[in-house]
Design an enzyme around this catalytic site. Structure first.
Site, PDB file in Angstrom:
ATOM      1  N   GLN A 183       0.453   7.397   4.578  1.00  0.00           N
ATOM      2  CA  GLN A 183       0.742   7.040   3.078  1.00  0.00           C
ATOM      3  C   GLN A 183       0.109   8.355   2.350  1.00  0.00           C
ATOM      4  O   GLN A 183       0.532   8.801   1.362  1.00  0.00           O
ATOM      5  CB  GLN A 183       0.146   5.810   2.940  1.00  0.00           C
ATOM      6  CG  GLN A 183       0.720   4.583   3.575  1.00  0.00           C
ATOM      7  CD  GLN A 183       0.351   3.311   3.152  1.00  0.00           C
ATOM      8  OE1 GLN A 183      -0.602   2.941   2.307  1.00  0.00           O
ATOM      9  NE2 GLN A 183       0.881   2.122   3.741  1.00  0.00           N
ATOM     10  N   GLY A 233       0.619  -1.349   0.116  1.00  0.00           N
ATOM     11  CA  GLY A 233      -0.108   0.030   0.101  1.00  0.00           C
ATOM     12  C   GLY A 233       0.982   1.174  -0.004  1.00  0.00           C
ATOM     13  O   GLY A 233       0.565   2.376  -0.691  1.00  0.00           O
ATOM     14  N   ASP A 267       1.159  -0.600  13.276  1.00  0.00           N
ATOM     15  CA  ASP A 267       1.748  -1.873  12.892  1.00  0.00           C
ATOM     16  C   ASP A 267       2.160  -2.847  13.993  1.00  0.00           C
ATOM     17  O   ASP A 267       2.340  -3.984  13.681  1.00  0.00           O
ATOM     18  CB  ASP A 267       2.904  -1.812  11.927  1.00  0.00           C
ATOM     19  CG  ASP A 267       2.563  -0.836  10.579  1.00  0.00           C
ATOM     20  OD1 ASP A 267       1.312  -0.998  10.235  1.00  0.00           O
ATOM     21  OD2 ASP A 267       3.467  -0.090  10.070  1.00  0.00           O
TER      22      ASP A 267
HETATM   23  C1  S3P Z   1       3.119   3.475   6.235  1.00  0.00           C
HETATM   24  C2  S3P Z   1       2.128   4.036   6.962  1.00  0.00           C
HETATM   25  C3  S3P Z   1       1.233   3.059   7.619  1.00  0.00           C
HETATM   26  C4  S3P Z   1       1.667   1.786   8.149  1.00  0.00           C
HETATM   27  C5  S3P Z   1       2.280   1.236   6.973  1.00  0.00           C
HETATM   28  C6  S3P Z   1       3.314   2.012   6.387  1.00  0.00           C
HETATM   29  C7  S3P Z   1       4.143   4.230   5.505  1.00  0.00           C
HETATM   30  O1  S3P Z   1       0.063   2.882   6.963  1.00  0.00           O
HETATM   31  O2  S3P Z   1       0.527   1.063   8.570  1.00  0.00           O
HETATM   32  O3  S3P Z   1       2.546  -0.144   7.399  1.00  0.00           O
HETATM   33  O4  S3P Z   1       5.355   3.804   5.123  1.00  0.00           O
HETATM   34  O5  S3P Z   1       3.913   5.365   5.300  1.00  0.00           O
HETATM   35  P1  S3P Z   1      -1.129   4.312   6.969  1.00  0.00           P
HETATM   36  O6  S3P Z   1      -0.487   5.471   6.332  1.00  0.00           O
HETATM   37  O7  S3P Z   1      -2.243   3.792   5.771  1.00  0.00           O
HETATM   38  O8  S3P Z   1      -1.894   4.199   8.231  1.00  0.00           O
END
Ligand code: S3P
Length: 429
Positions: free
Chosen positions: A167, A93, A313
């Protein structure tokens, strides 16, 4: 299937792979820099390799000097080319959402991003909608991947994030590099700020005021070198195993200690864990140190919504620690767990219940009735989720009878050598 036998204690000195969040960002930002960027301490995993493949498909040269050393030949902010087919983001993601922000600024070029079954089930409108407001053409497939992006002339927006997500924030801060005016992103709660630190290091204008982050347009970026600290999320399973097994002592060297990532360590310390940071130092713009951990008895704790982004996480591991702590623990405001690689409220509660831990799911979290003893053990499935596979392994060493982990190879997403390191630190009679 992997069987993880109980250990009498754990001990030793280890290092874990480079931080996954920073590794993705280092490669993505280096791709749009001028000249070469040497990335050392790169956390090689299926997720970060997907990022290397993605930038290569976009015309960026990436040389692999060593397993954890990459040299990325930047093509400049606007130099990415249209790939032949779609870009496969695999299980990641982070890759899909961050890359979408960069591609939105590649004027007149078209891209399609897709991923595995898990990634194709996760929400993408949260990134697509603000990118459209900035002027890109973005189509999702019923709100999910595949997503199609046509880069446009972007204009800055002021955007209040409806969910706390590093993210989505990062997606918009990367698009902001291409936008006329200053883009402002307002976070409901602070989330990891690695993108802000890296962009500032590359010469972008980045300002933070309270919960408000502003990034201005950039003409050129240059990094030169990025040194990636050890991943605190990959250290967490070892911290939990050491804490729960009497007689254990372990040092994890070179762990990233960015305050937006240490929520779980702070919480464990609050529960009674014996965690000591020694040798605090900086690696580029990120704080790091060595984590000294000793076994300790834990008391229950509650996680409030505002704490969630700082340990999102690690919540699966919190559930295990809470299961072995004295008293009742509760997590609230963690509905985002349902939008991860699996619905982690379901996968965590089902997995731990099967091992003898008293845990119940709620809409936006879970409750655990802890018993200060080793859980029985048994079997669980990762459902293809790396964090559940690591939870299974950790539960295995601290259990009385061991744990069979179905789909253990899911650890490859973030920590391919996880079970080997676990075996190395486990002391067995
Ligand atoms: C991450 C942000 C988190 C986290 C993912 C990594 C990142 O997700 O759970 O493992 O590297 O920006 P979200 O931004 O969707 O909460």
């Amino acid at each position: 299937m992997t069987f993880v036998a109980p250990a009498s204690s754990v001990g030793g000195h280890i290092a874990v792979p480079g931080d996954k969040s920073i590794s993705h960002r280092a490669v993505l930002v280096a791709a749009i820099c001028e000249g070469e960027t040497r990335v050392t301490g790169f956390g090689r995993s299926a997720d970060t390799e997907a990022t290397v493949h993605a930038v290569r498909a976009l015309g960026v040269d990436v040389e692999e000097e060593d397993v954890d050393v990459l040299v990325v030949g930047g093509v400049g902010l606007k130099g990415l080319r249209e790939p032949e087919g779609h870009i496969d983001c695999g299980n990641s993601g982070t890759l899909m959402r961050l890359l979408a922000g960069i591609l939105a600024g590649q004027e007149g070029r078209r891209f399609e991003l897709t991923g595995d079954e898990s990634l194709r089930s996760r929400p993408m409108e949260r990134a697509a909608e603000p990118l459209r407001r900035m002027g890109a053409r973005v189509e999702t497939t019923g709100g999910r991947a595949p997503i199609r992006i046509e880069g446009g002339k972007l204009a800055a927006i002021r955007y209040e994030l409806p969910v706390a997500s590093a993210q989505v924030k990062s997606c918009l801060l990367l698009a902001a590099l291409y936008a006329r005016g200053r883009t402002q992103v307002i976070e409901p709660m602070p989330t990891r700020d690695h993108t802000e630190r890296l962009l500032a290091a590359a010469g972008a204008t980045v300002r933070r005021r309270g919960s408000n982050v502003t990034v201005g347009p950039a003409e050129r970026l240059e990094l030169g070198a990025v040194d990636v600290p050890g991943d605190p999320s990959s250290s967490a399973p070892f911290v939990v195993a050491t804490t729960l097994l009497a007689g254990s002592e372990l040092t994890v060297h070179g762990v990233g200690l960015n305050p937006t990532r240490t929520g779980f360590f702070d919480l464990l310390a609050h529960m009674g864990a014996r965690l000591n940071v020694v040798g605090r130092r900086r690696l580029g713009r990120e704080p790091v140190g060595d984590l000294d951990v000793r076994a300790a008895e834990l008391v229950a704790a509650s996680v409030a919504p505002a704490q969630v982004p700082g340990l999102v996480d690690e919540l699966p591991l919190f559930a295990l620690a809470a299961g072995c702590a004295r008293g009742e623990s509760v997590v609230r405001g963690a509905g985002e767990l349902r939008a991860k690689e699996t619905d982690r409220i379901e996968t965590v509660t089902n997995a731990l219940r099967a091992l003898g831990i008293r845990i119940v799911a709620s809409d936006d979290g879970f409750g655990v009735r802890g018993v200060p003893t080793r859980p029985k053990g048994g079997g669980l499935s990762s459902h293809g989720d790396h964090r559940i596979a690591m939870l299974g392994g950790t539960a295995g060493v601290v259990s009385r009878e061991g744990v069979r982990v179905e789909g253990a190879d899911a650890v490859a997403a973030s920590f391919p050598g996880f079970f080997e390191v676990l075996d190395e630190v486990a002391r067995r009679p």
